[in-house]
Design an enzyme around this catalytic site. Structure first.
Site, PDB file in Angstrom:
ATOM      1  CB  CYS A  81     -47.551  17.970  12.837  1.00 35.78           C
ATOM      2  SG  CYS A  81     -47.545  17.697  14.622  1.00 35.78           S
ATOM      3  CD  GLU A 113     -44.955  23.815  11.707  1.00 35.38           C
ATOM      4  OE1 GLU A 113     -43.716  23.769  11.464  1.00 35.38           O
ATOM      5  OE2 GLU A 113     -45.721  22.863  11.552  1.00 35.38           O
TER       6      GLU A 113
END
Length: 363
Positions: free
Chosen positions: A2, A129
């Site tokens: 992340c 992402e």
């Protein structure tokens, strides 16, 4: 992994959106740690080193406070261990933005805060992402499916990833429960955007030469859930529902080794592709998370994601304005945005996050 998030709520909205239950089951709204509401800045594109809203036990700041009483703090992303001896935290030789759940007990940087009960919950609208492709990367925005009614209530539909009981082509927010900015209509329970609740660890570092303490955090990651594996092989450890959040934060009742059992891959998130505009961390506008149709072949979507995509694209509001062009700010630095390209309407998602041309608010 992340490396980028979004949190567009104002400080007071974050407080209302992060209501929790104490050990006795009483619903409580956390207050901001003194002065921290002024430090926090909403953003469509938060990167490491920026400040994010974090929920944690008040006991970490006030020794006689109940362990199950929570407080909000603005913490810097990227954990700086308390034992770090340099005077400049930027001289860290390795990245601590993320930590793998499998190795929390193997690395001193994470083992020490874990065993001290320094667990926290990072709050965000969602995270970004990137899926690797032959020539480039396709970014996605990933978040909790949104439902009608109180945002904190976990339902069977959410377990199955279903965003709404209604047909996704006609799904809207319940009249009277939330306006386009997601603000309460007088109810005590938050009915706006349901924030992601991400498991993390924090530490407090003080410069050896003296100075103000710096609170920092790291995002715990786990193997990606089945519906996200086509994008990346890792994902943040998501705490799904009030009880999981309570157990993760209550270090008095739930010991460290038991808390680790909460760190599991959860197939409860949905996503949509977004523009490469988000690739530049200085870009901070609604365009970062607006749905787009990538020319590249999309990964296989779960039933939940298909319904959410239909919901996001279904509503076309003729009164909705396009995002402003010109100067925007992130962490106080003005930049020029590029000319807007034509994007598909995002329906309730865009209405909520933009609130009819909503911008990140600063205090």
């Amino acid at each position: 992994m992340c490396g980028r998030t979004a949190c567009t709520l104002a400080a007071d909205e974050v407080s209302r959106a992060s209501q929790y239950r104490d050990r006795g089951g009483q619903r409580r709204q956390p207050r901001w740690k003194d002065g921290d509401s002024d430090k926090y800045r909403p953003s469509y594109n938060k990167s490491p080193q920026s400040l994010s809203p974090v929920l944690l036990s008040q006991r970490h700041f006030v020794k006689n406070a109940p362990v199950d009483e929570c407080v909000l703090a603005a913490m810097r992303w990227g954990l700086v261990p308390a034992w770090f001896r340099e005077n400049d935290p930027n001289k860290m030789q390795y990245s601590t933005n993320n930590c793998r759940s499998e190795s929390l007990l193997e690395k001193k940087s994470y083992k020490d805060p874990l065993l001290k009960g320094q667990r926290c919950v990072i709050l965000a609208d969602g995270f970004y992402e990137w899926r690797r492709q032959e020539k480039d990367k396709q970014p996605f925005f990933i978040y909790f499916p949104q439902t009608q009614g109180p945002a904190h209530v976990k339902t069977e539909e959410q377990d199955e990833g279903t965003p709404c009981k209604e047909d996704p082509q006609t799904c809207t927010f319940e009249e009277g429960s939330v306006d386009q900015k997601g603000e309460d209509k007088g109810d005590r329970e938050w009915r706006g955007w349901r924030l992601l609740t991400i498991a993390g660890l924090f530490d407090c570092w003080t410069p050896p030469s003296g100075g103000d303490p710096l609170y920092t955090y790291t995002v715990i990651t786990v193997d990606a859930s089945p519906n996200l594996q086509g994008i990346h092989d890792r994902m943040p450890a998501i705490l799904d529902g009030e009880e999981e959040v309570r157990k993760w934060l209550d270090f008095g009742e739930v010991k460290s080794l038991d808390a680790l059992k909460l760190l599991q891959s959860k197939n409860t998130l949905t996503f949509h592709p977004v523009s490469s505009f988000v690739n530049n961390s200085r870009n901070n506008s609604p365009e970062c998370l607006q749905p787009v149709d990538p020319q590249a072949k999309e990964p296989k979507l779960s039933a939940s994601s298909k319904m959410m995509m239909g919901w996001l694209k279904s509503s076309t509001d003729p009164k909705r304005k396009e995002s402003d062009t010109g100067e925007v700010k992130q962490e106080g630095h003005p930049i020029e945005t590029r000319p807007k390209k034509q994007l598909k309407p995002a329906g309730p998602l865009q209405q909520w996050l933009q609130g009819a041309n909503k911008k990140p608010r600063t205090n």
